[in-house]
Design a protein around this motif. Structure first.
Motif, PDB file in Angstrom:
ATOM      1  N   LEU A  86       0.802  -1.223   0.000  1.00 41.51           N
ATOM      2  CA  LEU A  86       0.000   0.000   0.000  1.00 41.51           C
ATOM      3  C   LEU A  86       0.837   1.277   0.000  1.00 41.51           C
ATOM      4  CD1 LEU A  86      -2.756  -0.964   2.591  1.00 41.51           C
ATOM      5  CD2 LEU A  86      -2.968  -0.841   0.109  1.00 41.51           C
ATOM      6  N   GLN A  87       2.147   1.140  -0.015  1.00 37.63           N
ATOM      7  CA  GLN A  87       3.028   2.288   0.160  1.00 37.63           C
ATOM      8  C   GLN A  87       2.755   3.415  -0.833  1.00 37.63           C
ATOM      9  OE1 GLN A  87       7.169   1.280   0.158  1.00 37.63           O
ATOM     10  NE2 GLN A  87       7.825   3.331   0.690  1.00 37.63           N
ATOM     11  N   SER A  88       2.629   3.092  -2.114  1.00 38.85           N
ATOM     12  CA  SER A  88       2.420   4.171  -3.089  1.00 38.85           C
ATOM     13  C   SER A  88       1.084   4.876  -2.844  1.00 38.85           C
ATOM     14  CB  SER A  88       2.517   3.640  -4.517  1.00 38.85           C
ATOM     15  OG  SER A  88       1.507   2.704  -4.774  1.00 38.85           O
ATOM     16  N   LEU A  89       0.065   4.137  -2.443  1.00 36.62           N
ATOM     17  CA  LEU A  89      -1.222   4.755  -2.116  1.00 36.62           C
ATOM     18  C   LEU A  89      -1.079   5.647  -0.887  1.00 36.62           C
ATOM     19  CD1 LEU A  89      -4.303   5.047  -2.441  1.00 36.62           C
ATOM     20  CD2 LEU A  89      -4.534   3.003  -1.028  1.00 36.62           C
ATOM     21  N   LEU A  90      -0.418   5.147   0.139  1.00 34.57           N
ATOM     22  CA  LEU A  90      -0.257   5.914   1.372  1.00 34.57           C
ATOM     23  C   LEU A  90       0.582   7.179   1.165  1.00 34.57           C
ATOM     24  CD1 LEU A  90       0.306   2.927   3.819  1.00 34.57           C
ATOM     25  CD2 LEU A  90      -1.753   4.339   3.602  1.00 34.57           C
ATOM     26  N   ILE A  91       1.539   7.118   0.269  1.00 38.36           N
ATOM     27  CA  ILE A  91       2.368   8.283  -0.018  1.00 38.36           C
ATOM     28  C   ILE A  91       1.589   9.325  -0.818  1.00 38.36           C
ATOM     29  CG2 ILE A  91       4.367   9.068  -1.360  1.00 38.36           C
ATOM     30  CD1 ILE A  91       5.728   6.403  -0.543  1.00 38.36           C
ATOM     31  N   SER A  92       0.805   8.861  -1.788  1.00 41.82           N
ATOM     32  CA  SER A  92       0.101   9.777  -2.686  1.00 41.82           C
ATOM     33  C   SER A  92      -1.204  10.307  -2.115  1.00 41.82           C
ATOM     34  CB  SER A  92      -0.195   9.072  -4.012  1.00 41.82           C
ATOM     35  OG  SER A  92       0.994   8.625  -4.601  1.00 41.82           O
ATOM     36  N   TYR A  93      -1.842   9.564  -1.240  1.00 41.61           N
ATOM     37  CA  TYR A  93      -3.166   9.942  -0.753  1.00 41.61           C
ATOM     38  C   TYR A  93      -3.209  11.338  -0.122  1.00 41.61           C
ATOM     39  CZ  TYR A  93      -7.331  10.184   2.114  1.00 41.61           C
ATOM     40  OH  TYR A  93      -8.477  10.604   2.715  1.00 41.61           O
ATOM     41  N   PRO A  94      -2.320  11.685   0.822  1.00 38.38           N
ATOM     42  CA  PRO A  94      -2.418  13.014   1.434  1.00 38.38           C
ATOM     43  C   PRO A  94      -2.316  14.153   0.403  1.00 38.38           C
ATOM     44  CG  PRO A  94      -0.979  11.623   2.742  1.00 38.38           C
ATOM     45  CD  PRO A  94      -1.263  10.885   1.462  1.00 38.38           C
ATOM     46  N   PHE A 115      -5.533   4.050  -6.615  1.00 31.09           N
ATOM     47  CA  PHE A 115      -6.128   2.900  -5.957  1.00 31.09           C
ATOM     48  C   PHE A 115      -5.647   1.561  -6.512  1.00 31.09           C
ATOM     49  CE2 PHE A 115      -8.950   6.454  -5.131  1.00 31.09           C
ATOM     50  CZ  PHE A 115      -9.017   6.390  -3.755  1.00 31.09           C
ATOM     51  N   THR A 116      -4.762   1.568  -7.475  1.00 30.41           N
ATOM     52  CA  THR A 116      -4.211   0.324  -8.020  1.00 30.41           C
ATOM     53  C   THR A 116      -3.547  -0.534  -6.933  1.00 30.41           C
ATOM     54  OG1 THR A 116      -3.943   1.349 -10.178  1.00 30.41           O
ATOM     55  CG2 THR A 116      -2.661  -0.646  -9.752  1.00 30.41           C
ATOM     56  N   PRO A 117      -2.748   0.037  -6.024  1.00 32.22           N
ATOM     57  CA  PRO A 117      -2.148  -0.807  -4.972  1.00 32.22           C
ATOM     58  C   PRO A 117      -3.194  -1.489  -4.089  1.00 32.22           C
ATOM     59  CG  PRO A 117      -1.065   1.324  -5.039  1.00 32.22           C
ATOM     60  CD  PRO A 117      -2.248   1.417  -5.949  1.00 32.22           C
ATOM     61  N   LEU A 118      -4.294  -0.800  -3.841  1.00 38.25           N
ATOM     62  CA  LEU A 118      -5.353  -1.394  -3.038  1.00 38.25           C
ATOM     63  C   LEU A 118      -5.991  -2.565  -3.783  1.00 38.25           C
ATOM     64  CD1 LEU A 118      -6.898  -1.192  -0.410  1.00 38.25           C
ATOM     65  CD2 LEU A 118      -8.436   0.430  -1.510  1.00 38.25           C
ATOM     66  N   GLU A 119      -6.221  -2.401  -5.076  1.00 33.39           N
ATOM     67  CA  GLU A 119      -6.768  -3.486  -5.894  1.00 33.39           C
ATOM     68  C   GLU A 119      -5.792  -4.665  -5.936  1.00 33.39           C
ATOM     69  OE1 GLU A 119      -7.501  -1.473  -9.577  1.00 33.39           O
ATOM     70  OE2 GLU A 119      -9.299  -0.489  -8.813  1.00 33.39           O
ATOM     71  N   ASN A 120      -4.500  -4.380  -6.031  1.00 29.74           N
ATOM     72  CA  ASN A 120      -3.490  -5.445  -6.037  1.00 29.74           C
ATOM     73  C   ASN A 120      -3.475  -6.205  -4.713  1.00 29.74           C
ATOM     74  OD1 ASN A 120      -2.766  -4.693  -8.627  1.00 29.74           O
ATOM     75  ND2 ASN A 120      -1.007  -3.486  -7.963  1.00 29.74           N
ATOM     76  N   LEU A 121      -3.640  -5.484  -3.612  1.00 32.93           N
ATOM     77  CA  LEU A 121      -3.661  -6.120  -2.300  1.00 32.93           C
ATOM     78  C   LEU A 121      -4.870  -7.046  -2.175  1.00 32.93           C
ATOM     79  CD1 LEU A 121      -2.481  -6.356   0.569  1.00 32.93           C
ATOM     80  CD2 LEU A 121      -3.985  -4.475   1.210  1.00 32.93           C
ATOM     81  N   LEU A 122      -6.035  -6.586  -2.603  1.00 35.80           N
ATOM     82  CA  LEU A 122      -7.231  -7.420  -2.552  1.00 35.80           C
ATOM     83  C   LEU A 122      -7.048  -8.678  -3.401  1.00 35.80           C
ATOM     84  CD1 LEU A 122     -10.034  -4.708  -2.729  1.00 35.80           C
ATOM     85  CD2 LEU A 122      -9.284  -6.013  -0.721  1.00 35.80           C
TER      86      LEU A 122
END
Length: 184
Positions: A86-94, A115-122
């Motif tokens: 989720l790192q790239s999502l967590l970095i970009s979200y803020p 949201f691609t990293p979240l989809e990959n995690l699921l």
């Protein structure tokens, strides 16, 4: 030895130790055997049996400590793995949130790639969505959470919010309604 084998070995060793000590103590009334009764019984046991009991007790304590350490390590490994995914999502979200607040006319499609990293995690966890937003489906009480109590199985509904499943297990049902947002 693998983690599951170690867990089973520890369980068998613990149960074996308990059975062995209880067989030495005989039948006692009450739910707990006092420490003095255990010491008295152990002192009447030949030294080799007493040494075996102590050795098994020490091994049991050691295995419990190892299992606790493994549990802590597994949790840490899981957290690290999840964070990496989720790192790239967590970095970009803020930054994306700040941009959305300062530029309300910013097209939402510019944020979808976040949201691609979240989809990959699921996908890695083999978690599948139940339905798709605004999809028309027949109502299934096993898969759907209705917004009213008067829906009958098979009645056409719209998915307002997707649900999730992992294999046959429903993690959360999809939220459904007879109408789409903005319709009456």
């Amino acid at each position: 030895m693998s983690d599951s084998n170690l867990v089973w070995f520890g369980s068998v060793l613990s149960i074996g130790s308990i059975i062995f000590v209880l067989s030495l103590l005989g039948k006692r009334t009450g739910s707990q055997v006092s420490q003095s009764a255990l010491q008295t019984t152990q002192s009447s046991i030949p030294s080799t049996d007493s040494d075996q009991v102590r050795s098994l007790q020490q091994q049991c304590v050691q295995l419990r400590q190892e299992l606790q350490q493994q549990q802590t390590q597994l949790l840490t490994d899981w957290q690290n793995s999840t964070f990496e995914q989720l790192q790239s999502l967590l970095i970009s979200y803020p930054t994306a949130r700040k941009m959305a607040e300062t530029k309300p006319d910013l097209p939402a499609k510019n944020l979808i790639a976040l949201f691609t990293p979240l989809e990959n995690l699921l996908e890695a966890w083999q978690i599948e969505p139940i339905g798709a937003p605004w999809e028309a489906v027949p109502y299934d009480p096993q898969l759907h959470q209705p917004d009213t109590d008067d829906l009958a199985a098979g009645e056409p509904v719209y998915v307002r919010f997707v649900g999730y499943r992992q294999g046959n297990r429903i993690l959360c049902p999809a939220k459904v309604s007879r109408t789409l947002p903005g319709q009456v």
